[in-house]
Write an enzyme that holds these catalytic residues in place. Structure first.
Site, PDB file in Angstrom:
ATOM      1  N   ASP A 168     -10.037  -5.532  -3.825  1.00 14.73           N
ATOM      2  CA  ASP A 168      -9.503  -4.502  -2.940  1.00 14.73           C
ATOM      3  C   ASP A 168     -10.419  -3.278  -2.961  1.00 14.73           C
ATOM      4  O   ASP A 168     -10.659  -2.683  -4.014  1.00 14.73           O
ATOM      5  CB  ASP A 168      -8.098  -4.115  -3.423  1.00 14.73           C
ATOM      6  N   HIS A 185      -7.302  -6.035   0.453  1.00 12.01           N
ATOM      7  CA  HIS A 185      -6.143  -5.219   0.823  1.00 12.01           C
ATOM      8  C   HIS A 185      -5.441  -5.735   2.080  1.00 12.01           C
ATOM      9  O   HIS A 185      -4.499  -5.116   2.555  1.00 12.01           O
ATOM     10  CB  HIS A 185      -6.626  -3.777   1.061  1.00 12.01           C
ATOM     11  N   SER A 244       0.829  -1.199   0.000  1.00 10.97           N
ATOM     12  CA  SER A 244       0.000   0.000   0.000  1.00 10.97           C
ATOM     13  C   SER A 244       0.869   1.256   0.000  1.00 10.97           C
ATOM     14  O   SER A 244       1.626   1.475  -0.947  1.00 10.97           O
ATOM     15  CB  SER A 244      -0.964  -0.041   1.192  1.00 10.97           C
TER      16      SER A 244
END
Length: 277
Positions: A224, A257, A148
């Site tokens: 995600d 995620h 991320s």
């Protein structure tokens, strides 16, 4: 510098250090996994950069990387995600996406952030020196990866320093922070309102000017929740294709995620880096 935690894991040692970080002007923690091979030789090293709200420990506890690092004889270094301490400025609204836990791996130029938020220099310059002084690591054989915000950090740092790293990979990276809410908030506060300066911290821009092509692996979950608004994977795909920069960008159906996603594919990433470091 002091060891504040130690556990045996897959024949190696999972360590946690604290030290006075000159670059950041505060005390910092970082974690290091040393494989069994480190008992008798200097080993290659991977630097892991975590995402928003994380510390140096999230990856250590959740990714399940130690088993594969031990198999391939790799050390893994995981720094914190921002400077820490009572004197360190934070988001005025205590939001999760800026300030503490959200250093974005850039060198801030704007007050009050510029005094402490120098995460780029910390990761690229200071941390490798500190780790090499304390651990049997071969800094000439290094790779970098992250998740991320940390995926953004890994990609941008590697693209700007291809002489320092032999490979780079990312899970769910913020591919174009110039064009997403997380990135716009961070860059405008840390770097300022001149959007032309943001290009130096945008992977989709950096691939267009890269003179050397490092091996790149990116995994992105198609389930995600942040994919469309924040991560902008399509911009990296388009930029790499237009620039002729070969990258393996894999879209994984059904994955989100979370660290469940990371743990599923961490073996692939460590094997990928082991080919080059």
């Amino acid at each position: 510098m002091n060891i504040v935690g130690e556990n045996k894991s897959f024949g190696g040692r999972q360590l946690r250090f604290t030290h006075a970080a000159d670059t950041l002007g505060c005390e910092m923690n970082f974690s290091v996994y040393l494989p069994p091979a480190a008992e008798h030789e200097r080993v290659p090293v991977l630097y892991w950069l975590s995402g928003l709200t994380c510390t140096d420990e999230n990856f250590v506890h959740k990714a399940g990387a130690q088993q594969y690092a031990a198999e391939h004889g790799l050390a893994i270094v995981a720094p914190d995600t921002s400077p820490r301490g009572e004197t360190i400025p934070d988001d005025p609204d205590a939001a999760y996406d800026f300030g503490l836990g959200a250093g974005f791996y850039v060198n801030a130029t704007q007050a009050p952030w510029s005094k402490h938020y120098q995460m780029y220099d910390y990761v690229v310059e200071e941390l490798p020196q500190v780790v090499s002084s304390a651990c049997p690591i071969d800094g000439e054989r290094a790779g970098i990866f992250g998740h991320s915000m940390g995926g953004h950090g890994a990609l941008t740092i590697a693209l700007k320093n291809p002489h320092r790293y032999r490979s780079v990979s990312a899970f769910s990276p913020i591919c174009s922070p110039s064009n997403c809410p997380w990135g716009i908030k961070a860059l405008s506060n840390y770097i300022g309102g001149d959007k032309s300066a943001w290009k130096a911290h945008d992977s989709a821009e950096l691939v267009r000017i890269a003179e050397r092509h490092l091996p790149v692996l990116v995994d992105q979950g198609e389930a995600d929740d942040f994919l469309a608004e924040q991560l902008k994977t399509e911009r990296l795909e388009q930029a790499s294709a237009e620039a002729g920069y070969p990258m393996s960008i894999r879209r994984q159906p059904g994955y989100n995620h979370s660290y469940f996603f990371i743990a599923t594919f961490i073996a692939d990433h460590i094997k990928f880096h082991s080919r080059y470091v």
